[in-house]
Design a protein around this motif. Sequence first.
Motif, PDB file in Angstrom:
ATOM      1  N   UNK A  82       0.844  -1.166   0.000  1.00  0.00           N
ATOM      2  CA  UNK A  82       0.000   0.000   0.000  1.00  0.00           C
ATOM      3  C   UNK A  82       0.892   1.233   0.000  1.00  0.00           C
ATOM      4  N   UNK A  83       0.407   2.282  -0.618  1.00  0.00           N
ATOM      5  CA  UNK A  83       1.192   3.506  -0.795  1.00  0.00           C
ATOM      6  C   UNK A  83       1.510   4.185   0.542  1.00  0.00           C
ATOM      7  N   UNK A  84       0.623   4.092   1.523  1.00  0.00           N
ATOM      8  CA  UNK A  84       0.885   4.713   2.833  1.00  0.00           C
ATOM      9  C   UNK A  84       2.086   4.058   3.509  1.00  0.00           C
ATOM     10  N   UNK A  85       2.158   2.749   3.437  1.00  0.00           N
ATOM     11  CA  UNK A  85       3.289   2.052   4.060  1.00  0.00           C
ATOM     12  C   UNK A  85       4.599   2.438   3.390  1.00  0.00           C
ATOM     13  N   UNK A  86       4.547   2.611   2.085  1.00  0.00           N
ATOM     14  CA  UNK A  86       5.748   3.027   1.364  1.00  0.00           C
ATOM     15  C   UNK A  86       6.179   4.421   1.829  1.00  0.00           C
ATOM     16  N   UNK A  87       5.219   5.317   2.053  1.00  0.00           N
ATOM     17  CA  UNK A  87       5.534   6.659   2.534  1.00  0.00           C
ATOM     18  C   UNK A  87       6.156   6.631   3.923  1.00  0.00           C
ATOM     19  N   UNK A  88       5.594   5.809   4.816  1.00  0.00           N
ATOM     20  CA  UNK A  88       6.148   5.690   6.171  1.00  0.00           C
ATOM     21  C   UNK A  88       7.557   5.100   6.100  1.00  0.00           C
ATOM     22  N   UNK A  89       7.746   4.121   5.240  1.00  0.00           N
ATOM     23  CA  UNK A  89       9.080   3.526   5.068  1.00  0.00           C
ATOM     24  C   UNK A  89      10.071   4.566   4.563  1.00  0.00           C
ATOM     25  N   UNK A  90       9.630   5.393   3.640  1.00  0.00           N
ATOM     26  CA  UNK A  90      10.508   6.441   3.111  1.00  0.00           C
ATOM     27  C   UNK A  90      10.924   7.406   4.213  1.00  0.00           C
ATOM     28  N   UNK A  91       9.989   7.767   5.091  1.00  0.00           N
ATOM     29  CA  UNK A  91      10.319   8.671   6.190  1.00  0.00           C
ATOM     30  C   UNK A  91      11.314   8.026   7.146  1.00  0.00           C
ATOM     31  N   UNK A  92      11.145   6.742   7.402  1.00  0.00           N
ATOM     32  CA  UNK A  92      12.068   6.043   8.299  1.00  0.00           C
ATOM     33  C   UNK A  92      13.473   5.991   7.708  1.00  0.00           C
ATOM     34  N   UNK A  93      13.564   5.703   6.420  1.00  0.00           N
ATOM     35  CA  UNK A  93      14.867   5.642   5.750  1.00  0.00           C
ATOM     36  C   UNK A  93      15.524   7.018   5.776  1.00  0.00           C
ATOM     37  N   UNK A  94      14.756   8.066   5.502  1.00  0.00           N
ATOM     38  CA  UNK A  94      15.309   9.417   5.498  1.00  0.00           C
ATOM     39  C   UNK A  94      15.850   9.769   6.874  1.00  0.00           C
ATOM     40  N   UNK A  95      15.110   9.459   7.917  1.00  0.00           N
ATOM     41  CA  UNK A  95      15.550   9.766   9.270  1.00  0.00           C
ATOM     42  C   UNK A  95      16.839   9.024   9.601  1.00  0.00           C
ATOM     43  N   UNK A  96      16.895   7.757   9.267  1.00  0.00           N
ATOM     44  CA  UNK A  96      18.099   6.962   9.544  1.00  0.00           C
ATOM     45  C   UNK A  96      19.298   7.475   8.746  1.00  0.00           C
ATOM     46  N   UNK A  97      19.083   7.814   7.474  1.00  0.00           N
ATOM     47  CA  UNK A  97      20.192   8.291   6.644  1.00  0.00           C
ATOM     48  C   UNK A  97      20.781   9.596   7.171  1.00  0.00           C
ATOM     49  N   UNK A  98      19.933  10.492   7.666  1.00  0.00           N
ATOM     50  CA  UNK A  98      20.447  11.754   8.220  1.00  0.00           C
ATOM     51  C   UNK A  98      21.313  11.466   9.439  1.00  0.00           C
ATOM     52  N   UNK A  99      20.848  10.586  10.321  1.00  0.00           N
ATOM     53  CA  UNK A  99      21.609  10.285  11.531  1.00  0.00           C
ATOM     54  C   UNK A  99      22.931   9.603  11.216  1.00  0.00           C
ATOM     55  N   UNK A 100      22.953   8.760  10.188  1.00  0.00           N
ATOM     56  CA  UNK A 100      24.162   8.018   9.826  1.00  0.00           C
ATOM     57  C   UNK A 100      25.117   8.883   9.014  1.00  0.00           C
ATOM     58  N   UNK A 101      24.584   9.613   8.050  1.00  0.00           N
ATOM     59  CA  UNK A 101      25.422  10.318   7.084  1.00  0.00           C
ATOM     60  C   UNK A 101      25.869  11.703   7.514  1.00  0.00           C
ATOM     61  N   UNK A 102      25.075  12.395   8.298  1.00  0.00           N
ATOM     62  CA  UNK A 102      25.373  13.780   8.638  1.00  0.00           C
ATOM     63  C   UNK A 102      25.641  13.933  10.124  1.00  0.00           C
ATOM     64  N   UNK A 103      26.737  13.367  10.573  1.00  0.00           N
ATOM     65  CA  UNK A 103      27.109  13.437  11.987  1.00  0.00           C
ATOM     66  C   UNK A 103      27.176  14.894  12.444  1.00  0.00           C
ATOM     67  N   UNK A 104      26.558  15.196  13.569  1.00  0.00           N
ATOM     68  CA  UNK A 104      26.582  16.541  14.122  1.00  0.00           C
ATOM     69  C   UNK A 104      25.526  17.477  13.554  1.00  0.00           C
ATOM     70  N   UNK A 105      24.780  17.032  12.542  1.00  0.00           N
ATOM     71  CA  UNK A 105      23.727  17.871  11.965  1.00  0.00           C
ATOM     72  C   UNK A 105      22.486  17.800  12.846  1.00  0.00           C
ATOM     73  N   UNK A 106      21.688  18.860  12.842  1.00  0.00           N
ATOM     74  CA  UNK A 106      20.448  18.806  13.614  1.00  0.00           C
ATOM     75  C   UNK A 106      19.518  17.727  13.066  1.00  0.00           C
ATOM     76  N   UNK A 107      18.726  17.151  13.926  1.00  0.00           N
ATOM     77  CA  UNK A 107      17.776  16.135  13.505  1.00  0.00           C
ATOM     78  C   UNK A 107      16.744  16.744  12.569  1.00  0.00           C
ATOM     79  N   UNK A 108      16.307  15.974  11.599  1.00  0.00           N
ATOM     80  CA  UNK A 108      15.242  16.435  10.709  1.00  0.00           C
ATOM     81  C   UNK A 108      13.914  15.821  11.106  1.00  0.00           C
ATOM     82  N   UNK A 109      13.886  15.084  12.202  1.00  0.00           N
ATOM     83  CA  UNK A 109      12.654  14.415  12.611  1.00  0.00           C
ATOM     84  C   UNK A 109      12.065  14.995  13.900  1.00  0.00           C
ATOM     85  N   UNK A 110      12.784  15.817  14.601  1.00  0.00           N
ATOM     86  CA  UNK A 110      12.319  16.346  15.884  1.00  0.00           C
ATOM     87  C   UNK A 110      12.359  17.870  15.799  1.00  0.00           C
ATOM     88  N   UNK A 111      11.428  18.431  15.081  1.00  0.00           N
ATOM     89  CA  UNK A 111      11.480  19.862  14.826  1.00  0.00           C
ATOM     90  C   UNK A 111      11.172  20.705  16.068  1.00  0.00           C
TER      91      UNK A 111
END
Length: 114
Positions: free
Chosen positions: A1-30
């Motif tokens: 279902x398209x909603x699950x794909x969207x939630x998965x995309x958000x999870x991947x984006x959050x994980x990639x920011x934490x892994x790839x951009x050390x020291x950058x502000x979180x993009x998930x906790x505004x």
Amino acid sequence: ELRRLGVSAMAVQNALVQISLKGAPSTAVMTSNVTRFAMDVGEVLRGGDPADVAKARNRTARTLPVIVGFALGCGLGAACEAALGLWSLALPAGLALLAFAMGFAAEPDGGRGS
């Protein structure tokens, strides 16, 4: 279902920011980002210890683009949802999948080393 794909995309984006951009502000906790930004602006305006002011100024410079990007993304997301409905999730989901694929292309062993 398209909603699950969207939630998965958000999870991947959050994980990639934490892994790839050390020291950058979180993009998930505004809420935390905006609170910290406001406190740092107050610190800069108040003055005081030059070292503390320099740290606050550095944090505001890193956090402001994240806050602006979030606000723009919210506006764009709302406009796309109004125009396209659930199909508006296709772009962020597709971009997350592309980023995921690019990560594996850059490190085919998943970053484990040999």
